[in-house]
Design a protein around this motif. Structure first.
Motif, mmCIF file in Angstrom:
data_model
loop_
_atom_site.group_PDB
_atom_site.id
_atom_site.type_symbol
_atom_site.label_atom_id
_atom_site.label_comp_id
_atom_site.label_asym_id
_atom_site.label_seq_id
_atom_site.Cartn_x
_atom_site.Cartn_y
_atom_site.Cartn_z
ATOM 1 N N SER A 1 34.319 30.252 32.910
ATOM 2 C CA SER A 1 34.577 30.759 34.254
ATOM 3 C C SER A 1 35.738 31.740 34.219
ATOM 4 N N TYR A 2 35.823 32.548 35.278
ATOM 5 C CA TYR A 2 36.917 33.508 35.419
ATOM 6 C C TYR A 2 38.253 32.767 35.469
ATOM 7 N N ALA A 3 38.309 31.694 36.243
ATOM 8 C CA ALA A 3 39.553 30.932 36.364
ATOM 9 C C ALA A 3 39.994 30.369 35.019
ATOM 10 N N ALA A 4 39.019 29.912 34.208
ATOM 11 C CA ALA A 4 39.364 29.340 32.903
ATOM 12 C C ALA A 4 39.924 30.411 31.968
ATOM 13 N N VAL A 5 39.361 31.615 32.000
ATOM 14 C CA VAL A 5 39.869 32.708 31.158
ATOM 15 C C VAL A 5 41.290 33.074 31.560
ATOM 16 N N LEU A 6 41.524 33.184 32.867
ATOM 17 C CA LEU A 6 42.861 33.544 33.332
ATOM 18 C C LEU A 6 43.873 32.452 32.993
ATOM 19 N N GLU A 7 43.483 31.188 33.154
ATOM 20 C CA GLU A 7 44.384 30.090 32.818
ATOM 21 C C GLU A 7 44.671 30.054 31.321
ATOM 22 N N LEU A 8 43.661 30.350 30.494
ATOM 23 C CA LEU A 8 43.874 30.412 29.050
ATOM 24 C C LEU A 8 44.852 31.524 28.690
ATOM 25 N N SER A 9 44.767 32.652 29.377
ATOM 26 C CA SER A 9 45.643 33.784 29.082
ATOM 27 C C SER A 9 47.084 33.516 29.487
ATOM 28 N N VAL A 10 47.261 32.833 30.628
ATOM 29 C CA VAL A 10 48.607 32.601 31.152
ATOM 30 C C VAL A 10 49.185 31.282 30.655
ATOM 31 N N ILE B 1 38.121 52.162 49.124
ATOM 32 C CA ILE B 1 36.713 51.974 49.481
ATOM 33 C C ILE B 1 35.824 52.084 48.248
ATOM 34 N N MET B 2 36.114 53.053 47.385
ATOM 35 C CA MET B 2 35.287 53.258 46.196
ATOM 36 C C MET B 2 35.472 52.137 45.185
ATOM 37 N N VAL B 3 36.685 51.622 45.065
ATOM 38 C CA VAL B 3 36.928 50.492 44.167
ATOM 39 C C VAL B 3 36.126 49.280 44.628
ATOM 40 N N ASN B 4 36.145 49.014 45.926
ATOM 41 C CA ASN B 4 35.419 47.867 46.456
ATOM 42 C C ASN B 4 33.915 47.988 46.220
ATOM 43 N N ALA B 5 33.426 49.206 46.082
ATOM 44 C CA ALA B 5 31.994 49.424 45.860
ATOM 45 C C ALA B 5 31.535 48.932 44.495
ATOM 46 N N PHE B 6 32.461 48.739 43.541
ATOM 47 C CA PHE B 6 32.105 48.252 42.204
ATOM 48 C C PHE B 6 32.567 46.806 41.982
ATOM 49 N N ALA B 7 32.791 46.081 43.051
ATOM 50 C CA ALA B 7 33.326 44.717 42.944
ATOM 51 C C ALA B 7 32.224 43.742 42.541
ATOM 52 N N ASN B 8 32.017 43.599 41.245
ATOM 53 C CA ASN B 8 31.026 42.640 40.731
ATOM 54 C C ASN B 8 31.612 41.727 39.659
ATOM 55 N N HIS B 9 32.934 41.650 39.595
ATOM 56 C CA HIS B 9 33.591 40.956 38.495
ATOM 57 C C HIS B 9 33.474 39.440 38.570
ATOM 58 N N MET B 10 33.247 38.898 39.771
ATOM 59 C CA MET B 10 33.071 37.457 39.869
ATOM 60 C C MET B 10 31.769 37.003 39.212
ATOM 61 N N ASN B 11 30.849 37.928 39.006
ATOM 62 C CA ASN B 11 29.572 37.602 38.366
ATOM 63 C C ASN B 11 29.552 37.987 36.896
ATOM 64 N N ALA B 12 30.668 38.502 36.377
ATOM 65 C CA ALA B 12 30.698 38.997 34.999
ATOM 66 C C ALA B 12 30.496 37.881 33.979
ATOM 67 N N ILE B 13 31.211 36.796 34.149
ATOM 68 C CA ILE B 13 31.167 35.729 33.140
ATOM 69 C C ILE B 13 29.850 34.963 33.192
ATOM 70 N N PRO B 14 29.296 34.640 34.376
ATOM 71 C CA PRO B 14 27.940 34.069 34.363
ATOM 72 C C PRO B 14 26.918 34.981 33.694
ATOM 73 N N CYS B 15 27.056 36.289 33.870
ATOM 74 C CA CYS B 15 26.116 37.223 33.241
ATOM 75 C C CYS B 15 26.236 37.194 31.723
ATOM 76 N N VAL B 16 27.446 37.222 31.195
ATOM 77 C CA VAL B 16 27.599 37.265 29.737
ATOM 78 C C VAL B 16 27.217 35.934 29.111
ATOM 79 N N ASN B 17 27.414 34.828 29.829
ATOM 80 C CA ASN B 17 27.017 33.527 29.287
ATOM 81 C C ASN B 17 25.507 33.345 29.271
#
Length: 512
Positions: free
Chosen positions: A185-194, A315-331
């Protein structure tokens, strides 16, 4: 050395070090070499930037520091943190060697036609690209023509292109870090990093706030679409319905769906949003010729004002907001080599970029400087094709609303429970209460706020930029930094931090 003949080539390497680099890691030197007649392949370039190299001096130091006796070599570093990061780096090294052993070049044997016509497997690159594109494309894309009205066509395209590239890089950072450290999960990666639980708590808080903003945007869009749908339907006499009534009515109708714990079937309607947007883009492009002829203002190619440009960036940055789905996709990706991760992210963002560019330019050319935050409001109510788009979008965002609210309410309930107990399991009753409370709050805000571009700007500037750039920068610096190519470490981190800073500044400057 850079080749100086007539072949179009960039970053060609002829040193002995380059030959050794081919043995060190699967991809980097291929990324900046090209033969006669070839042009720079953007996927190869990204692969060279993001591929871990475990033979760098910093990577070898981190791997050695896993041993207890070597911790003394780093007196200024917390030994526990150093061992944790060293263990993660060892896991990355083992995993990447296993996965990338069977790596095939981007120019491999299969033709484009054969890949296009082959079955769409759930673990394929195309499925991952489609999932990332579908996650990013939402009703918030309707603010893109307004963003182009703030910048002009050329500056808007340049900004959107750079945002797409930096977004793809941060996606790759998350996916490489998660898959090769075997975190889920995203939270697990961030917790591992910090190395601290507060990191995952902070991530959940940002996800909660971002979800609340998304629900508010959906309700604002309902308030924009439904009055026009009821007032002038084709062929029959319409009726006037106040905006407030439409928002409250949508909330009352959707409330039974939000208190249920079983909304799995509704998740499939999310894929319909890109399809309806594609239809809307086609109509906008076809109609742009007619409406552009009625304008009295001049279309600008480059209109740079720092304050307005920052608003467009958010506005343009928000248009590419798909990062919460990144880790499920790669798994879910079969053989997730660096090559396939890069291909999935670049292709997904390329799809989003193409659709948003067409929508943004077409909408701006149609309405110029008077383009509204929800540009469909610019169109006269008597046009049947626009009425049809509004009906479809109204239905779709209505069905997406419980899907967006469910994880938001769950995150909020978990955060609240964690203040009093270590057991953060959310019961159905608590879930229903949290959903109802958030829905009422979002309804009240949506009634008062009519400028959807303002809300999208806040989302992109604060929360989406944190999820897309702020947290990935931490993962990159703490977890991946020692294994990254030295030439691109600092530029990559700089670009990610730059977009995070621009997003945050775009919100701060609104209130100055």
């Amino acid at each position: 050395s850079v080749q100086g003949n007539h072949q179009p080539c960039i970053f060609v390497v002829h040193t002995q070090e380059a030959e050794h680099a081919k043995m060190r890691s699967p991809l980097p030197t291929e990324a900046w070499s090209c033969g006669g007649g070839e042009i720079l392949n953007i996927r190869q370039w990204f692969a060279g930037v993001i591929t871990p190299d475990f033979n760098t001096e910093t990577a070898r130091e981190r791997l050695r520091s896993f041993d207890q006796e070597d911790v003394a070599l780093y007196p200024n570093v917390d030994p526990h943190q150093q061992r944790r990061l060293s263990a993660a780096t060892r896991t990355m090294k083992q995993t990447i060697e296993e996965i990338n052993t069977n790596y095939k070049s981007f120019t491999a044997s299969r033709s484009f036609a054969s890949r296009l016509c082959s079955p769409l497997e759930p673990d394929s690159v195309r499925s991952a690209s489609a999932a990332l594109a579908a996650t990013a494309l939402g009703a918030g894309a309707l603010a893109l023509p307004y963003a182009f009205s703030l910048t002009g066509i050329l500056l808007g395209l340049v900004t959107l292109t750079v945002a797409a590239m930096v977004s793809a890089l941060s996606l790759q950072i998350l996916m490489v870090a998660a898959r090769y450290t075997d975190t889920k999960s995203y939270a697990a990666v961030l917790e591992l990093s910090v190395g601290a639980r507060w990191a995952s708590f902070l991530l959940d808080l940002v996800v909660l706030l971002n979800g609340i903003g998304s629900v508010i945007c959906i309700l604002i869009f309902e308030g924009d679409f439904l009055p026009a749908v009821f007032e002038k339907p084709p062929l029959i006499e319409g009726m006037s319905v106040p905006r407030t009534w439409t928002i409250v009515g949508a909330v009352l109708c959707v409330w039974p769906l939000t208190v249920s714990a079983n909304i799995g079937a509704l998740r499939y309607v999310a894929i319909a949003v890109p399809c309806v947007l594609l239809l809307t883009i086609g109509i906008v492009v076809v109609d742009s010729k007619d409406f552009s002829a009625l304008r009295s203002d001049r279309i600008l190619w480059w209109d740079f004002d720092f304050r307005r440009w920052l608003q467009a960036v958010a506005i343009m940055v928000n248009a590419f907001a798909n990062h919460m789905n990144a880790i499920p996709c790669v798994n879910s990706l079969a053989q997730p080599s660096v090559a396939r991760i890069v291909k999935a992210t670049v292709n997904g963002n390329l799809i989003v970029w193409a659709l948003l560019s067409a929508l943004g330019v077409g909408g701006y050319v149609s309405w110029g400087v008077v383009t509204q935050g929800d540009f469909l409001l610019n169109y006269p109510e008597g046009r049947p094709e626009i009425w049809f788009c509004r009906v479809l979008l109204s239905i779709i965002v209505f069905l997406v609303l419980p899907v967006a609210l469910f994880p938001t309410a769950k995150s909020g309930a978990q955060l609240f429970i964690s203040l009093f107990s270590k057991n953060t399991e959310v019961s159905p009753v608590v879930q229903a209460g949290a959903s109802t409370t958030l829905l009422v709050v979002c309804c009240l805000v949506a009634i008062q706020v009519t400028d959807v571009a303002f809300v999208v700007g806040i989302l992109g500037g604060l929360f989406a930029s944190a999820l897309m750039f702020g947290f990935p920068a931490i993962v990159f610096r703490n977890l991946l930094w020692p294994t990254m190519p030295k030439l691109f470490r600092c530029p990559s981190l700089f670009m990610i931090c730059l977009f995070y800073g621009l997003g945050t500044m775009s919100v701060v400057i609104k209130f100055i």
